[in-house]
Design a protein around this motif. Sequence first.
Motif, PDB file in Angstrom:
ATOM      1  N   TYR A 287       0.728  -1.273  -0.059  1.00 29.43           N
ATOM      2  CA  TYR A 287      -0.183   0.025   0.052  1.00 29.43           C
ATOM      3  C   TYR A 287       0.786   1.272   0.151  1.00 29.43           C
ATOM      4  O   TYR A 287       2.110   1.246   0.299  1.00 29.43           O
ATOM      5  CB  TYR A 287      -0.846  -0.072   1.395  1.00 29.43           C
ATOM      6  N   ARG A 288       0.322   2.197  -0.488  1.00 30.28           N
ATOM      7  CA  ARG A 288       0.710   3.766  -0.372  1.00 30.28           C
ATOM      8  C   ARG A 288      -0.117   4.779   0.229  1.00 30.28           C
ATOM      9  O   ARG A 288      -1.229   4.413   0.270  1.00 30.28           O
ATOM     10  CB  ARG A 288       1.058   4.148  -1.669  1.00 30.28           C
ATOM     11  N   GLU A 289       0.513   5.629   1.050  1.00 29.46           N
ATOM     12  CA  GLU A 289      -0.159   6.759   1.644  1.00 29.46           C
ATOM     13  C   GLU A 289      -0.434   7.807   0.625  1.00 29.46           C
ATOM     14  O   GLU A 289      -0.230   9.073   1.002  1.00 29.46           O
ATOM     15  CB  GLU A 289       0.267   7.061   3.043  1.00 29.46           C
ATOM     16  N   ASP A 290      -0.884   7.688  -0.540  1.00 35.03           N
ATOM     17  CA  ASP A 290      -1.207   8.626  -1.526  1.00 35.03           C
ATOM     18  C   ASP A 290      -2.364   9.573  -0.947  1.00 35.03           C
ATOM     19  O   ASP A 290      -3.343   8.791  -0.719  1.00 35.03           O
ATOM     20  CB  ASP A 290      -1.468   7.922  -2.995  1.00 35.03           C
ATOM     21  N   GLN A 291      -2.237  10.870  -0.718  1.00 33.26           N
ATOM     22  CA  GLN A 291      -3.245  11.302  -0.132  1.00 33.26           C
ATOM     23  C   GLN A 291      -3.515  12.810  -0.614  1.00 33.26           C
ATOM     24  O   GLN A 291      -2.453  13.558  -0.823  1.00 33.26           O
ATOM     25  CB  GLN A 291      -2.703  11.505   1.225  1.00 33.26           C
TER      26      GLN A 291
ATOM     27  N   SER B 157       8.625  -2.399   6.168  1.00 30.75           N
ATOM     28  CA  SER B 157       7.493  -2.218   6.634  1.00 30.75           C
ATOM     29  C   SER B 157       6.675  -1.001   6.151  1.00 30.75           C
ATOM     30  O   SER B 157       5.397  -0.793   6.690  1.00 30.75           O
ATOM     31  CB  SER B 157       7.547  -2.091   8.061  1.00 30.75           C
ATOM     32  N   ARG B 158       7.015  -0.055   5.216  1.00 29.13           N
ATOM     33  CA  ARG B 158       6.185   0.984   4.548  1.00 29.13           C
ATOM     34  C   ARG B 158       5.868   2.189   5.711  1.00 29.13           C
ATOM     35  O   ARG B 158       5.097   2.715   5.607  1.00 29.13           O
ATOM     36  CB  ARG B 158       5.082   0.524   3.850  1.00 29.13           C
ATOM     37  N   THR B 159       6.981   2.037   6.746  1.00 30.74           N
ATOM     38  CA  THR B 159       6.758   3.119   7.658  1.00 30.74           C
ATOM     39  C   THR B 159       7.534   4.549   7.273  1.00 30.74           C
ATOM     40  O   THR B 159       7.221   5.447   8.084  1.00 30.74           O
ATOM     41  CB  THR B 159       7.038   2.753   9.225  1.00 30.74           C
ATOM     42  N   TRP B 160       8.534   4.131   6.667  1.00 28.48           N
ATOM     43  CA  TRP B 160       9.157   5.517   6.215  1.00 28.48           C
ATOM     44  C   TRP B 160       8.954   5.719   4.382  1.00 28.48           C
ATOM     45  O   TRP B 160       9.042   4.525   4.031  1.00 28.48           O
ATOM     46  CB  TRP B 160      10.660   5.371   6.255  1.00 28.48           C
TER      47      TRP B 160
ATOM     48  N   SER C  52       1.532   3.528  10.185  1.00 32.47           N
ATOM     49  CA  SER C  52       0.271   2.505   9.618  1.00 32.47           C
ATOM     50  C   SER C  52       0.657   1.049   9.266  1.00 32.47           C
ATOM     51  O   SER C  52       1.899   0.858   9.124  1.00 32.47           O
ATOM     52  CB  SER C  52       0.270   3.366   8.302  1.00 32.47           C
ATOM     53  N   THR C  53      -0.095   0.536   8.973  1.00 35.68           N
ATOM     54  CA  THR C  53      -0.341  -0.924   8.561  1.00 35.68           C
ATOM     55  C   THR C  53      -1.110  -1.342   7.458  1.00 35.68           C
ATOM     56  O   THR C  53      -1.985  -0.530   7.075  1.00 35.68           O
ATOM     57  CB  THR C  53      -0.507  -2.012   9.848  1.00 35.68           C
ATOM     58  N   PRO C  54      -0.987  -2.418   6.770  1.00 34.17           N
ATOM     59  CA  PRO C  54      -1.838  -2.839   5.476  1.00 34.17           C
ATOM     60  C   PRO C  54      -3.327  -2.836   6.147  1.00 34.17           C
ATOM     61  O   PRO C  54      -4.119  -2.774   5.285  1.00 34.17           O
ATOM     62  CB  PRO C  54      -1.177  -4.166   5.296  1.00 34.17           C
ATOM     63  N   GLU C  55      -3.518  -3.312   7.275  1.00 29.52           N
ATOM     64  CA  GLU C  55      -4.932  -3.394   7.890  1.00 29.52           C
ATOM     65  C   GLU C  55      -5.559  -2.173   8.449  1.00 29.52           C
ATOM     66  O   GLU C  55      -6.678  -2.201   8.460  1.00 29.52           O
ATOM     67  CB  GLU C  55      -4.986  -4.666   9.158  1.00 29.52           C
ATOM     68  N   SER C  56      -4.791  -1.317   8.887  1.00 30.66           N
ATOM     69  CA  SER C  56      -5.338  -0.149   9.110  1.00 30.66           C
ATOM     70  C   SER C  56      -4.724   1.212   8.870  1.00 30.66           C
ATOM     71  O   SER C  56      -3.435   1.291   8.638  1.00 30.66           O
ATOM     72  CB  SER C  56      -5.244   0.116  10.812  1.00 30.66           C
ATOM     73  N   HIS C  57      -5.432   2.313   8.575  1.00 32.68           N
ATOM     74  CA  HIS C  57      -5.023   3.486   7.891  1.00 32.68           C
ATOM     75  C   HIS C  57      -5.247   4.669   9.216  1.00 32.68           C
ATOM     76  O   HIS C  57      -5.334   5.815   8.906  1.00 32.68           O
ATOM     77  CB  HIS C  57      -5.835   4.057   6.718  1.00 32.68           C
ATOM     78  N   ARG C  58      -5.440   4.130  10.281  1.00 35.07           N
ATOM     79  CA  ARG C  58      -5.391   5.227  11.606  1.00 35.07           C
ATOM     80  C   ARG C  58      -4.199   4.969  12.314  1.00 35.07           C
ATOM     81  O   ARG C  58      -3.979   3.973  12.704  1.00 35.07           O
ATOM     82  CB  ARG C  58      -6.802   4.625  12.372  1.00 35.07           C
TER      83      ARG C  58
END
Length: 232
Positions: free
Chosen positions: A32-36, A75-78, A139-145
């Motif tokens: 996932y990406r946090e495209d926002q 982990s896509r945290t950075w 963030s994680t793949p399961e949650s965007h909060r």
Amino acid sequence: MRFLQSIVLFLFGLSAFAQEKTIDFDAPDSLYREDQFYIGLTYNKLQNTPKDLSQNKFSSGISVGFLRDMPFNKSRTWAIAAGLGYSLNIFNDNLLINQPSVSPSSENIYSFDADLIYSKNKMTLHYIDLPIELRWRTSTPESHRFWRVYTGFKFSYLFYDQYKFVGSGETIKVTGNEDYNKLQYGVYIATGWNTWNFHAYYGLNPMFKNAKVDGQSIDMKTFNLGLMFYIL
């Protein structure tokens, strides 16, 4: 005939494969990406101002845009992100700007008048923004909060400006003021939880490039404080 038979056999094989490999559209996306899209609301405070300058009323700002998220750890945290946006900044203060009527190319006159009564004296600035930021989030793949800290650098190009004064029986408008620095740049940070985030921006170069008041250069910069909302 052989061609038609081949197509039928291919379709049957594809159907059998699809039954064995059912796609789960609800499965978490590990890539996932946090495209926002973002929306920012700020209070604009002028810094490094001339000694007689004071802000009155509420100087507000709004920004909108989109950022492309590019994670760089497993982990896509950075991630780093770059985007494109628009911002509107309004400044209500007591700095008077007047353009002599002799010639449109004449230099603007900047002054203060403590005895002048007016109902409006504001600068309205419209920018195209190019933000570049470093992102950390939980963030994680399961949650965007999640918690986030985004910090970066923003270039802004001034494409339209208007100064308006209303008072003492007259109205003054100045647009296309060449004394403004067309290119603004500064640093910013956004941090918070989920949708609600505190946002701060500090301009690194002056708003004006060669304006003076009472013989003093106007080297004021902007400091914006407010909220940033991110929308997936």
